[in-house]
Enzyme design. Structure first.
Site, PDB file in Angstrom:
ATOM      1  N   TYR A  18      65.661 -52.415  12.775  1.00 24.25           N
ATOM      2  CA  TYR A  18      63.818 -51.408  13.092  1.00 24.25           C
ATOM      3  C   TYR A  18      63.880 -51.165  11.712  1.00 24.25           C
ATOM      4  CZ  TYR A  18      60.356 -49.240  15.219  1.00 24.25           C
ATOM      5  OH  TYR A  18      59.229 -49.189  15.139  1.00 24.25           O
ATOM      6  N   TYR A  62      55.229 -47.599  23.575  1.00 28.72           N
ATOM      7  CA  TYR A  62      55.516 -48.118  24.369  1.00 28.72           C
ATOM      8  C   TYR A  62      55.428 -48.053  25.883  1.00 28.72           C
ATOM      9  CZ  TYR A  62      56.538 -50.663  20.259  1.00 28.72           C
ATOM     10  OH  TYR A  62      57.257 -51.467  19.103  1.00 28.72           O
ATOM     11  N   LYS A  78      59.617 -39.678   8.023  1.00 28.42           N
ATOM     12  CA  LYS A  78      59.731 -39.350   9.170  1.00 28.42           C
ATOM     13  C   LYS A  78      60.186 -37.747   8.775  1.00 28.42           C
ATOM     14  CE  LYS A  78      61.016 -42.289  12.847  1.00 28.42           C
ATOM     15  NZ  LYS A  78      61.594 -44.097  12.412  1.00 28.42           N
ATOM     16  N   ASP A 114      65.677 -49.307   4.194  1.00 27.22           N
ATOM     17  CA  ASP A 114      64.562 -48.693   4.721  1.00 27.22           C
ATOM     18  C   ASP A 114      65.667 -46.864   4.810  1.00 27.22           C
ATOM     19  OD1 ASP A 114      62.998 -47.334   6.674  1.00 27.22           O
ATOM     20  OD2 ASP A 114      63.502 -49.447   7.979  1.00 27.22           O
TER      21      ASP A 114
END
Ligand SMILES: *Cc1c(COP(=O)(O)O)cnc(C)c1O
Length: 441
Positions: free
Chosen positions: A159, A31, A289, A260
């Site tokens: 997210y 980003y 992760k 998730d």
């Protein structure tokens, strides 16, 4: 080209100014803008909870490299697993082939994850694990002859990653994906849960979700959400009864539940998986992760028999699960994931997380008094300072680095999710860095 190649060095400990200028000119960071790149800090090595900058300064890591490096850096056991696997084979295709690292990791994941899950699909990254979970849900209903059940329902402030289906279930505002809204599939959004984890439960929190499910269940394939902790979409900790209620609604109205746990998995919230706070079993579970302890990218999507049987019985696709990435079940990543998960299971992680939680809770008390601070909250090994206004990231980051801390704020949030091995002194250093930034700006 010849001269450029000659200039390259294998010594990663020397980063010149020319290197940094090249970086700013040619390399995108997450980003980031190529026109006005924010400063980036050259890191040359890392060990334990410390990152070493090129100028020799050491920074205490408050981020675990985005939830991943739960054991800290340069861990001898993870290094050994990597070295051993590299000398056997780093990678081999997974089509028509199998190997011990994939088998052992799958066995381990099924053992520690919710008991109903029986199948494992390995992939490269969290976003892809979410794509695969969504494909599973869509293929499930297609195979059962209900192709109109093709939409997803999620909650605001979530997210789920940066690929297109994943983006479509991120919070439309904080999800950073607004400009793609015309191309993204339109999904259903319920408001984010309002009841916090430790507050009195109020049934009305589920009312909006229930209403959407009642009126649209014929179109909804699955509910997807982050259990208990909403991460990058706002860092909220919501009530377990909300998750329980969603599971019940899904059961009553024939909707799959996708959890998730890419951020929450592997102990971060004080349970191995955050679903356990609500004693909920998802139909599909996404992991990523911390799966490899922050060493290398790997993700997994787990499913129960109900999902996998229906897909297997599906007629139009020959019963095939329609996905197969090149680096599927990469042996190097699987071996490191096995070592990382075993390391976690053999450590006193429950005590460590609850210790970090109580230390952060105490250290955060004075921070709540700053007028710029809207609220502070701690859950497991996650500490969040929410401000009234967005943080100037470049300024804040510099202030943190000057105080020996690696903390990466975003939006109105300054948050900590340190490696589990962090000690009290280093936790205090991180919180002091936040405190002195707040007091001098
Ligand atoms: C980070 C994250 C993802 C995306 O994972 P990547 O590896 O960045 O693609 C998905 N869901 C959640 C909850 C995450 O925190």
């Amino acid at each position: 080209m010849g001269s450029r190649i000659a200039l390259m060095t294998k010594d990663s400990s020397s980063i010149s100014n020319a290197d940094l200028v090249f970086d700013a000119k040619h390399i995108w960071h997450p980003y980031s803008s190529m026109r006005e790149p924010l400063p980036v800090y050259p890191i040359v090595s890392a060990e334990g909870v410390r990152l070493r900058l090129a100028d020799g300064r050491l920074l205490v890591d408050g981020m675990s490299s985005w939830w991943a490096a739960i054991h800290g850096y340069n861990h001898p056991e993870l290094n050994a697993a990597a070295n051993q696997q590299i000398s056997a084979m780093s990678h081999v295709m997974f089509g028509g082939v199998t190997h011990k690292p994939a088998i052992d990791l799958a066995r381990l994941l099924l053992e520690i994850s919710p008991t109903n899950l029986t199948k494992v699909f390995f992939s490269d990254s969290g976003s892809v694990a979410v794509e695969i979970a969504i494909k599973m849900a869509l293929q499930f209903w297609h195979a059962l002859g209900e192709p109109s059940k093709s939409k997803l329902l999620t909650i605001r402030s979530g997210y789920h990653g940066d690929t297109f289906q994943a983006m479509s279930v991120c919070d439309p505002i904080t999800g950073m994906h607004e400009i793609f809204s015309n191309t993204l599939p339109k999904q259903f959004f319920a408001p984010a849960p309002q009841c916090n984890f430790d507050e009195q439960w109020n049934d009305s929190d589920l009312a909006a979700m229930e209403k959407i499910i009642r009126s649209h269940h014929q179109e909804i394939a699955a509910v997807i959400l982050e259990p208990i902790v909403q991460g990058a979409g706002g860092m909220h900790f919501y009530h377990p009864n909300y998750l329980k209620g969603v599971r019940q609604l899904c059961d009553q109205h024939n909707i799959l539940l996708i959890a998730d746990e890419i951020a929450t998995g592997f102990g971060r919230t004080g349970k191995m998986f955050a679903c356990e706070h609500a004693d909920v079993q998802p139909d599909i579970l996404c992991l990523g992760k911390a799966l490899t302890g922050g060493y290398i990218s790997l993700a997994a999507t787990l499913a129960n028999d109900r999902v996998s049987d229906a897909i297997a019985d599906g007629r139009d696709n020959g019963g095939i699960m329609m996905h197969g990435p090149t680096y599927m079940a990469n042996p190097l990543a699987c071996s490191i994931a096995i070592a990382s998960t075993e390391l976690l299971m053999n450590s006193p992680w429950v005590e460590r997380i609850s210790h970090i939680e109580s230390v952060l809770g105490k250290l955060f008390t004075p921070i709540a008094a700053f007028s710029r601070v809207r609220s502070v909250r701690v859950f497991g090994a996650i500490g969040v300072v929410e401000l009234h206004e967005p943080v100037d990231v470049a300024l804040a980051q510099r202030a943190f680095v000057d105080r020996g801390a690696w903390i990466r704020p975003f939006g109105r949030l300054i948050y900590l999710m340190p490696p589990y091995i962090i000690d009290d002194e280093d936790l205090a250093l991180l919180v002091n860095a936040i405190e002195s930034y707040l007091s001098c700006t």
